[in-house]
Design a protein around this motif. Structure first.
Motif, short mmCIF file in Angstrom:
data_model
loop_
_atom_site.label_atom_id
_atom_site.label_comp_id
_atom_site.label_asym_id
_atom_site.label_seq_id
_atom_site.Cartn_x
_atom_site.Cartn_y
_atom_site.Cartn_z
N LEU A 175 0.76 -1.14 0.01
CA LEU A 175 -0.04 0.21 -0.02
C LEU A 175 0.71 1.19 -0.09
O LEU A 175 0.49 2.40 -0.20
N ILE A 176 2.03 1.03 0.32
CA ILE A 176 2.82 2.27 0.29
C ILE A 176 3.28 2.87 -1.07
O ILE A 176 3.42 2.26 -2.05
N SER A 177 3.06 4.20 -1.20
CA SER A 177 3.10 4.73 -2.43
C SER A 177 3.71 6.17 -2.05
O SER A 177 3.92 6.63 -0.97
N ASP A 178 3.94 7.25 -3.26
CA ASP A 178 4.58 8.48 -3.01
C ASP A 178 3.37 9.44 -2.26
O ASP A 178 3.81 10.40 -1.69
N LYS A 179 2.27 8.87 -1.84
CA LYS A 179 1.34 9.65 -1.08
C LYS A 179 1.30 9.18 0.27
O LYS A 179 0.57 10.00 1.27
N THR A 180 1.99 8.23 0.66
CA THR A 180 2.03 7.63 2.04
C THR A 180 2.86 8.56 2.90
O THR A 180 4.07 8.80 2.57
N VAL A 181 2.26 9.00 4.05
CA VAL A 181 3.05 9.75 4.95
C VAL A 181 3.40 9.08 6.42
O VAL A 181 4.14 9.35 7.09
N ALA A 182 2.34 8.10 6.61
CA ALA A 182 2.51 7.26 7.77
C ALA A 182 1.67 6.18 7.83
O ALA A 182 0.92 5.69 7.08
N VAL A 183 1.94 5.22 9.14
CA VAL A 183 1.19 3.95 9.35
C VAL A 183 0.72 4.28 10.65
O VAL A 183 1.51 4.76 11.54
N MET A 184 -0.56 3.76 10.88
CA MET A 184 -1.21 4.18 12.40
C MET A 184 -1.64 2.75 12.84
O MET A 184 -2.45 2.15 11.86
N LEU A 185 -1.67 2.28 13.96
CA LEU A 185 -2.13 1.17 14.46
C LEU A 185 -2.21 1.05 15.89
O LEU A 185 -1.81 1.88 16.66
N GLU A 186 -3.11 0.41 16.49
CA GLU A 186 -3.13 0.09 17.99
C GLU A 186 -2.26 -1.04 18.11
O GLU A 186 -2.45 -2.09 17.59
N PRO A 187 -1.31 -1.08 19.35
CA PRO A 187 -0.60 -2.50 19.44
C PRO A 187 -1.35 -3.50 19.94
O PRO A 187 -0.92 -4.74 19.85
N VAL A 188 -2.81 -3.35 20.27
CA VAL A 188 -3.69 -4.39 20.53
C VAL A 188 -4.97 -3.75 19.97
O VAL A 188 -5.50 -2.85 20.37
N GLN A 189 -5.54 -4.61 18.92
CA GLN A 189 -7.01 -3.99 18.50
C GLN A 189 -8.02 -4.42 19.60
O GLN A 189 -8.30 -5.81 19.62
N GLY A 190 -8.42 -3.36 20.49
CA GLY A 190 -9.40 -3.60 21.57
C GLY A 190 -10.76 -3.93 20.81
O GLY A 190 -11.29 -5.12 21.09
N GLU A 191 -11.36 -2.94 20.33
CA GLU A 191 -12.65 -3.12 19.76
C GLU A 191 -12.73 -4.35 18.68
O GLU A 191 -13.80 -4.91 18.60
N GLY A 192 -11.75 -4.57 17.97
CA GLY A 192 -11.62 -5.41 16.95
C GLY A 192 -11.61 -6.83 17.40
O GLY A 192 -11.69 -8.00 16.75
N GLY A 193 -11.47 -7.02 18.76
CA GLY A 193 -11.37 -8.58 19.50
C GLY A 193 -10.26 -8.90 20.18
O GLY A 193 -10.00 -9.83 20.40
N VAL A 194 -9.61 -7.91 20.62
CA VAL A 194 -8.29 -7.86 21.55
C VAL A 194 -7.34 -8.69 20.75
O VAL A 194 -7.01 -9.88 21.08
N ILE A 195 -6.78 -8.14 19.52
CA ILE A 195 -6.14 -8.83 18.84
C ILE A 195 -4.57 -8.20 18.68
O ILE A 195 -4.37 -6.96 18.47
N PRO A 196 -3.62 -8.92 19.63
CA PRO A 196 -1.86 -8.14 19.59
C PRO A 196 -1.60 -7.95 18.25
O PRO A 196 -1.81 -9.15 17.51
#
Length: 396
Positions: A175-196
């Motif tokens: 997904l990285i292109s010349d438009k990409t400025v950052a990657v953002m994530l939760e270290p553990v996806q809480g609402e997603g089902g507690v997925i580390p």
């Protein structure tokens, strides 16, 4: 007072609620309008890191309320400066902007990354986020989130948030292109089902973002402030991100959040960011009290010990009742039920007598546990034994 005497219809309807009005709280316990007590494993969705109405927060509120509430964010105030200093000393970051919520902190992180992209990456603005991620309920943070159905809920979305798959570094790289400025994530996806996010993935992500000269943003609204057993979740992987957001636990129950960044990323200029209550001394005084508790010798070691105990006991429950195991980090854990019985368990737990048990089922086949970080072993056993009885009733 009877429930019918509370004019609940004066409130805007946003979610179904049981006919309970809570009136008091202490530690792991809540009391409702009838006097019934509940053992609370939601704690405001991981907000009350020291439990309900802890003495240190009460004392901080009373003391600060006698001194200064809000001199305006156009001026420095002592608690604001002290808390910012403590946070930078305890992390890899250099600068702090205080907010009132996690969504506001994440909005700030998005704005900061885009501003940095304007200055350093020829206007790059896309931030790669993840399916099943959750970053808040503003239009931008909903667009950044990967929650099913949110792409059409308040359409059109804010553009610029392509979605990758957690723990799949190839899905990020493509997904990285010349438009990409950052990657953002939760270290553990809480609402997603507690997925580390795995340690390996976090390290690969840091290496990948550095290779491409883009920012790494960690949303630690739920994982920050000791929840994982480390003060901040990114520390589990031995990496140093560029931007971090905090909320929930940093205020221990009062509305407080924070946007932190490294010096090289701190590119806001006057007019870019602000807010009427940002860094108000009443809230930041509470943040100081909370952080002092979390950093006392042995506190986080005890969180790790209790987390290991809870994990082992949830595995025992899973084996006894033929469930699908557990997962999580620290005292943010999930029990994988295997069947869509989460809502039934939550209701039965709440209706237990003589005391109720408050549980959370973010997905139909999952229970999430977010106790206060100072929960006792006895309170863990009380919950586990109650849950065992409910599972025995449902599973036979």
């Amino acid at each position: 007072m009877e429930f019918s005497q509370y004019n609940v219809n004066s409130l805007m309807y946003i979610t179904p609620r049981p006919e309970i009005v809570f009136t008091e709280g202490s530690g792991m316990w809540l009391t409702d309008h009838t006097g019934k007590r509940y053992l609370d494993y939601l704690q405001g969705w991981a907000v009350n890191c020291l439990g309900h109405s802890p003495a240190v927060i009460h004392e901080a509120l009373v003391s600060q309320s006698k001194k200064l509430l809000n001199p305006s964010p156009a001026f420095y105030n002592a608690p604001m400066v002290e808390l910012a200093t403590m946070l930078t000393q305890q992390s890899c970051f250099d600068r702090v902007f205080f907010t009132n919520s996690g969504a506001e902190a994440n909005e700030g992180a998005i704005k900061l990354a885009r501003k940095w992209g304007q200055l350093n990456k020829n206007g790059a603005f896309e931030i790669i986020t993840f399916d099943h991620g959750f970053h808040g309920r503003t239009l931008a943070t909903m667009s950044a989130s990967g929650k099913p159905g949110w792409d059409t809920l308040f359409a059109p979305q804010v553009s610029g948030f392509p979605k990758a798959d957690l723990n799949d570094i190839a899905s990020v790289e493509k997904l990285i292109s010349d438009k990409t400025v950052a990657v953002m994530l939760e270290p553990v996806q809480g609402e997603g089902g507690v997925i580390p996010a795995s340690r390996e993935f976090m390290q690969q992500l840091r290496a990948l973002t550095q290779k491409h000269g883009i920012l790494l943003i960690v949303d630690e609204v739920q994982t920050g402030m000791g929840r994982t057993g480390e003060l901040f979740g990114y520390q589990l992987s031995g990496i140093e991100p560029d931007i971090m957001t905090l909320a929930k636990g940093i205020g221990g129950g009062v509305p407080l959040g924070a946007l932190l960044c490294r010096e090289a990323v701190a590119c806001f200029v006057p007019g870019d960011q602000g807010g009427t209550y940002n860094g108000a001394p009443l809230m930041t005084a509470v943040g100081i009290a909370v952080l002092k508790e979390l950093t006392k010798p042995g506190f986080l070691d005890e969180v790790k010990q209790k987390a290991a105990y809870l994990s082992a006991e949830l595995i025992n429950l899973s084996e006894e009742f033929g469930l699908q195991g557990e997962r999580g980090e620290g005292l943010l854990r999930a029990l994988k039920l295997g069947d869509n019985i989460g809502a039934e368990i939550v209701e039965k737990a709440r209706n237990l007598e003589p005391f109720g048990l408050l549980l959370n089922s973010p997905r139909p086949d999952l229970l999430r546990f977010m106790p206060a970080l100072n929960v006792t072993r006895e309170e863990l056993d009380l919950m586990l034994n109650s849950l065992k009885g409910i599972l025995r009733d449902i599973k036979g």
